[in-house]
Design a protein around this motif. Sequence first.
Motif: not given
Length: 209
Positions: A81-86, A133-141, A143-156
């Motif tokens: 989220l910090a990478d997004l500069r709107l 994604a109510p649970h987003n511990p890594e503050a990703l723009i 995340p997967g629907a469960r809040g985790g990071r999407v695996s390498k080579g995958k998409t949500p």
Amino acid sequence: MLDDAMPQHITTNPVAALKKRVQKAAKRRARDATVEPWTYLEPDEQHRIRTSDAIPEADRLSILFALLTGLRQGEQFSLELADLRLAADAPHVVVRFGSKNQPPKNGKIRRVYLSADAVDICRRWLALLPTYAPHNPEALIFPGARGGRVSKGKTPLIRSEMVTLPTGTGRRKQKKLDLFDRHLAAAGVTRPVRWHDLRHSCTSSLVAG
């Protein structure tokens, strides 16, 4: 033949799983031989995706972000989220990672400036994110629907669904499904298109003006 030769205390053929993997790989090679190595979405196809009510909004926004920014798959799903500069004079995202804790492909941090359409997509996504994604511990723009990071080579859009086995027994099991193809088909895009082709589509649109 191996089945007949197995001792009675062995109940499964140890080669069976390997045989299935070999058969699946052969099918993939046969399929890939008839598909263009890369392609891009035509303007009318992009419009159909943008306006399709058949694609869930969260999935549609994720696809449109890729289409409008041209980010690589790993870059998009590593954005924080910090990478997004709107609020900047020239709205942009800072691409720092290509995967978890790994730099982008060229090894350099870069800024990708956002068009007005991309800014609108981002603002709508940020409004939707707490519900998606109510649970987003890594503050990703993204995340997967469960809040985790999407695996390498995958998409949500790769998710598990319960499917009925074609055995007539009514038994069901979980199966990984890539909803990207399903969503494109729902928007009327039935030819083979990969997620990476969204990057090609962005480049093509910029060249075409």
